[in-house]
Design a protein around this motif. Structure first.
Motif, PDB file in Angstrom:
ATOM      1  N   UNK A 265       0.499  -1.238  -0.009  1.00  0.00           N
ATOM      2  CA  UNK A 265      -0.258   0.114   0.066  1.00  0.00           C
ATOM      3  C   UNK A 265       1.009   1.399   0.221  1.00  0.00           C
ATOM      4  N   UNK A 266       1.873   1.562   0.149  1.00  0.00           N
ATOM      5  CA  UNK A 266       2.703   2.041   0.474  1.00  0.00           C
ATOM      6  C   UNK A 266       3.877   2.127  -0.859  1.00  0.00           C
ATOM      7  N   UNK A 267       4.029   1.469  -1.071  1.00  0.00           N
ATOM      8  CA  UNK A 267       4.258   1.753  -2.584  1.00  0.00           C
ATOM      9  C   UNK A 267       3.720   2.317  -3.432  1.00  0.00           C
ATOM     10  N   UNK A 268       2.090   1.489  -3.545  1.00  0.00           N
ATOM     11  CA  UNK A 268       1.563   2.333  -4.433  1.00  0.00           C
ATOM     12  C   UNK A 268       1.121   3.754  -4.568  1.00  0.00           C
ATOM     13  N   UNK A 269       0.771   3.883  -2.546  1.00  0.00           N
ATOM     14  CA  UNK A 269       0.390   4.952  -2.817  1.00  0.00           C
ATOM     15  C   UNK A 269       1.347   6.492  -3.217  1.00  0.00           C
TER      16      UNK A 269
END
Length: 455
Positions: A265-269
């Motif tokens: 989720x951090x990578x996508x965000x």
């Protein structure tokens, strides 16, 4: 000892219509030393440009080195004096404004020293962070992941930062910036660019409370893609920055850097991509602290029981262990916020008498030095089944509340992941969102299985 990279051998007559060739010529001019064992390409990489090994690379080999004066930040730009003079007025919560103003200027300046580098991103369309998705698309594909809420916060802060800090500053320097050209949309794109491609040099002494170093752009380093099981790492020296192989890299293998221990989720965000499930060993899932409170309240039998749970919750909040918007984080091996979770479960499951003694003693006396290790082990997936039935019940119910917050159930996403034909029909955004959702659900489902009541 790390072997040094060599200067790239580039034909001086670069084709100006080839951004990559132009960039490599620029690298030669600024003394960026690129190993002859690697090359840049769009083919055979996981996304966009990437770096591939021409031949076997040994651990410790310097893939490239870049002198510090070729880095792009507020200390190397032509407008550094203007930024330094206005330093006080450019302070912000993000700390990014000086770099963003640098990029606003350098990106649109035809004579910029970094033009060949910045021309690799002619319109930023390769950036596909969820901040560029419609609100409806974010809610539909990413509900329950925490990303829609994070993006909403980002967009509000970004707009306020631009309107209240950046716009007044650029209006006061019309010889350098034009509000029509350097508008909110370009600023938003550059924010995403900094999120995805900038680097922050670690503070030398982490024990001292120092301000983090501001972000900077590191040409060539941002050409490397990320995976959790990376094979190269960026090292900082007083003279230059070096990308060094941290293990043997085989011929034809992509050279991967790491952005840190990042959940999907951090990578996508922050970066606009996600690792395909199940390759991200750093993936995590969050359970809202309020979900554990809700699970505890669900078990109360009387008004007195409810009041006791409320009292415990408020006490934990005053101890700054809990917060209304806080989360408990679970990784592949169990709870990562184990201190907070351990204390929360212990207090919420106390009897009135135990709570009285706890308050009289002002908490627990930690007699053993390895208390942290004990808490971590107790809340690991390997040991969770040995926890008390009360603890397991709270975790089981809270995980269920979290799973219910997604728009699709875990079995629907699993079937989609296992159907290669259906998977290929998904758009890039749909695939990335699926990997984020399912990675989180997989961790939560495992937590539920380990805490389900025994018959």
């Amino acid at each position: 000892m790390a072997s040094e990279a060599k200067r790239p051998k580039i034909d001086d007559e670069c084709c100006v219509f080839d951004p990559l060739k132009n960039f490599l010529c620029w690298c030669d001019r600024v003394n960026l030393n690129l190993s002859d064992k690697v090359y840049l390409s769009k083919e055979g990489t996981v996304a966009m440009y990437g770096m591939l090994a021409k031949e076997d690379i040994e651990e410790g080999h310097v893939v490239f080195s870049i002198p510090r004066d070729a880095l792009l930040h507020q200390g190397t730009t032509k407008i550094k004096k203007v930024l330094e003079d206005g330093k006080k007025s450019l302070e912000s919560g993000s700390g990014w404004v000086p770099l963003l103003l640098t990029l606003l200027y350098e990106y649109t300046c035809p004579q910029s020293s970094w033009k060949p580098y910045l021309s690799l991103w002619p319109d930023f369309k390769v950036l596909d962070h969820p901040m560029f998705w419609s609100e409806e698309e974010r809610d539909k594909l990413l509900q329950g992941t925490g990303i829609p809420e994070a993006v909403d916060t980002d967009l509000k802060k970004l707009q306020a930062e631009y309107n209240n800090i950046v716009l007044p500053f650029i209006k006061s320097h019309p010889d350098l910036w034009d509000p029509e050209k350097h508008n909110l949309e370009l600023y938003k794109s550059l924010v995403a660019f900094v999120m995805a491609y900038s680097f922050q040099e670690p503070v030398e002494d982490e024990e001292e409370e120092k301000e983090p170093n501001p972000p900077m752009m590191v040409p060539m380093a941002d050409m490397l893609n990320h995976v959790s099981k990376h094979n190269a790492n960026l090292e900082y020296t007083p003279e230059c920055l070096k990308m060094v192989a941290v293990r043997r890299i085989e011929k034809g293998e992509e050279v991967f850097n790491t952005y840190g221990q990042m959940a999907n989720w951090q990578l996508l965000h922050m970066y606009g991509f996600a690792e395909p499930f199940p390759t991200n060993s750093n993936d995590t899932a969050d359970i809202q602290m309020s979900s554990v409170y809700k699970a505890a309240m669900q078990e109360t039998q009387s008004e007195a029981d409810q009041q006791l749970i409320k009292y415990k919750w408020n006490m934990l909040c005053e101890m700054e262990i809990l917060g209304d918007k806080g989360v408990f984080i679970f990784g592949q091996s169990g709870a990562l916020t184990y201190n907070e979770l351990h204390t929360t479960l212990k207090v919420l499951c106390m009897s009135a008498q135990e709570l009285k003694e706890f308050c009289e003693n002002e908490g627990w006396e930690e007699d053993e030095e390895d208390e942290d290790d004990k808490m971590e082990q107790a809340l690991s997936f390997d040991k969770l089944t040995a926890s008390s039935s009360e603890w397991k019940h709270l975790l089981h119910v809270a995980a269920g509340f979290t799973l219910d917050s997604y728009s699709e159930d875990v079995d629907t996403d699993r079937r989609l992941l296992e159907d290669q034909g259906a998977l290929e029909k998904l758009s890039s955004r749909e695939r990335r969102a699926l990997h984020v959702r399912y990675g989180q659900k997989n961790i939560l489902q495992r937590l539920q299985e380990l805490t389900k009541p025994t018959s």
